[in-house]
Enzyme design. Structure first.
Site, PDB file in Angstrom:
ATOM      1  N   LYS A   1       0.868  -1.137   0.022  1.00  0.00           N
ATOM      2  CA  LYS A   1      -0.101   0.054   0.079  1.00  0.00           C
ATOM      3  C   LYS A   1       0.886   1.321  -0.041  1.00  0.00           C
ATOM      4  O   LYS A   1       0.445   2.297  -0.529  1.00  0.00           O
ATOM      5  CB  LYS A   1      -0.925  -0.021   1.150  1.00  0.00           C
ATOM      6  CG  LYS A   1      -0.413   0.114   2.477  1.00  0.00           C
ATOM      7  CD  LYS A   1      -1.304  -0.067   3.848  1.00  0.00           C
ATOM      8  CE  LYS A   1      -0.461   0.322   4.923  1.00  0.00           C
ATOM      9  NZ  LYS A   1      -1.032  -0.136   6.109  1.00  0.00           N
TER      10      LYS A   1
ATOM     11  N   ARG B   1      -6.326   0.691  17.249  1.00  0.00           N
ATOM     12  CA  ARG B   1      -7.030   0.868  15.874  1.00  0.00           C
ATOM     13  C   ARG B   1      -8.007  -0.363  15.761  1.00  0.00           C
ATOM     14  O   ARG B   1      -8.823  -0.221  16.397  1.00  0.00           O
ATOM     15  CB  ARG B   1      -5.854   1.053  14.935  1.00  0.00           C
ATOM     16  CG  ARG B   1      -6.428   1.454  13.469  1.00  0.00           C
ATOM     17  CD  ARG B   1      -5.281   1.672  12.369  1.00  0.00           C
ATOM     18  NE  ARG B   1      -4.948   0.586  11.723  1.00  0.00           N
ATOM     19  CZ  ARG B   1      -4.130   0.364  10.698  1.00  0.00           C
ATOM     20  NH1 ARG B   1      -3.368   1.465  10.539  1.00  0.00           N
ATOM     21  NH2 ARG B   1      -3.899  -0.769  10.344  1.00  0.00           N
TER      22      ARG B   1
END
Ligand SMILES: *Cc1c(COP(=O)(O)O)cnc(C)c1O
Length: 363
Positions: free
Chosen positions: A37, A132
């Site tokens: 990514k 997260r």
């Protein structure tokens, strides 16, 4: 190859980094997924990771994964961002594994997999403190009991993520939570998990020190592969190459100007009120690169006597008073990138990418 701005990518260095990381991790029984990514899954760079020997690929975005499949990549790919309900069909169609934390989404993945007549593997994310994504550890057993009943879904293992939001460091103690949960799942649910996925680049320090608990057998590594850095631990990894990427931008103005703007100060192009220190007259350069091209705070001038004063959408202004070389219009200034710089520049359509492989520049 003189398009400017231009990102020069040394594929040999990325392959080298991948091979070193894979060798270290394999010594400790840990498989390595190359995380694509950070470089917008640019195919040439992805190939370098595979040539370096990564055991699989991983990306946060199905859009990137679909592109990789269209480019002909057949390696196993893990989706690293917990899926959108609206995207479950693409997830099961294009990725082999996805990380998950919501039972509703896992059920939808199961239905989509069954519709396609395939099986989809999931890693259940456990939040060990970074806050997260992930199931809190006290709820893991309960959700595992539900997951194993979903047709079309195989629970491949548990995973955790650290560093990214809360800045929490991977340690023996928090990674042990995964190992203990896996033991409890084996004992109480009778399922033995194949994969315990213990984080990304920030876990490499622990691997080097031999401090990863036995049982952790996968890492998902991005930043270290590309930049040889580990932002969470604030370190340069001294056995990796840190110079695989070089951004070049062309100088379009060189002038001596005062260091404080003249007139009444309103707002800058982004609505901020700028402040300036008075350092007298300074030599300045403008390069044809701005906030529309790249995240400016993620750039580091190669010449450490050059400093970035600021940027608007299309212009970046630099102080070149103390720069070692004489700079003229038409010259190129060089920058290294941080992870956030790399993220932005990789996907910028305004920045041409050129690649060096087997010590030869490709165009
Ligand atoms: C981005 C990401 C990684 C890779 O992190 P790096 O710090 O680049 O190694 C690993 N796992 C997940 C879930 C991610 O989102």
């Amino acid at each position: 190859m003189n398009f400017s701005p231009r990102l020069e990518v040394d594929l040999d260095k990325i392959k080298y980094n991948a091979a070193r990381i894979v060798a270290l991790c394999h010594q400790h029984g840990i498989a390595v997924l190359g995380v694509t990514k950070g470089i917008a899954a640019i195919p040439q760079i992805v190939s370098a990771l595979l040539e370096g020997g990564v055991d699989g690929l991983a990306d946060a975005r199905t859009e990137n994964i679909i592109e990789l499949r269209n480019e002909g990549f057949t390696a196993p790919i893990t989706l690293l961002r917990i899926p959108r309900l609206s995207d479950v069909e693409n997830v099961v169609k294009y990725s082999n594994v996805s990380v998950n934390s919501e039972i509703e989404v896992i059920r939808a993945l199961g239905r989509a997999a069954q519709n396609l007549g395939i099986d989809h593997d999931i890693i259940l994310m456990v939040d060990v403190g970074d806050l997260r994504e992930g199931v809190m550890s006290e709820n893991v057993l309960d959700i595992v009991r539900k997951v194993i009943q979903i047709e079309g879904i195989t629970l491949q293992g548990l995973g955790t993520n650290m560093g990214c939001f809360g800045g929490i460091l991977p340690e023996y103690s928090n990674l042990s939570i995964l190992v203990e949960l896996a033991q409890e799942i084996a004992l109480k649910v009778g399922v033995s998990l194949q994969v315990l996925s213990g984080g990304g680049s920030s876990s490499l320090l622990l691997v080097e020190e031999g401090g990863v608990p036995a049982g952790i057998n996968q890492l998902r590594v991005g930043e270290a592969m590309f930049l040889g850095t580990d932002t969470t631990n604030n370190r340069i990894i001294d056995w990796l190459k840190t110079d695989a990427f070089l951004l070049k931008a062309e100088v379009i103005e060189v002038k001596t100007k005062p260091s404080v703007p003249i007139g009444n100060i309103g707002r800058d192009a982004f609505g901020n009120i700028p402040e300036f220190a008075d350092n007298g007259m300074r030599n300045r350069a403008i390069v044809a690169l701005g906030k529309q091209d790249v995240y400016i705070e993620g750039l580091i001038p190669v010449d450490d006597q050059t400093s970035i004063l600021g940027a608007s959408s299309d212009h970046m202004i630099l102080d070149i008073t103390d720069t070692r070389q004489q700079i003229s219009v038409g010259d190129e200034l060089e920058f290294r990138v941080t992870y956030s710089g790399l993220l932005s520049v990789s996907q910028s359509k305004y920045v041409t990418k050129v690649f060096r492989k087997d010590a030869v520049w490709l165009s």
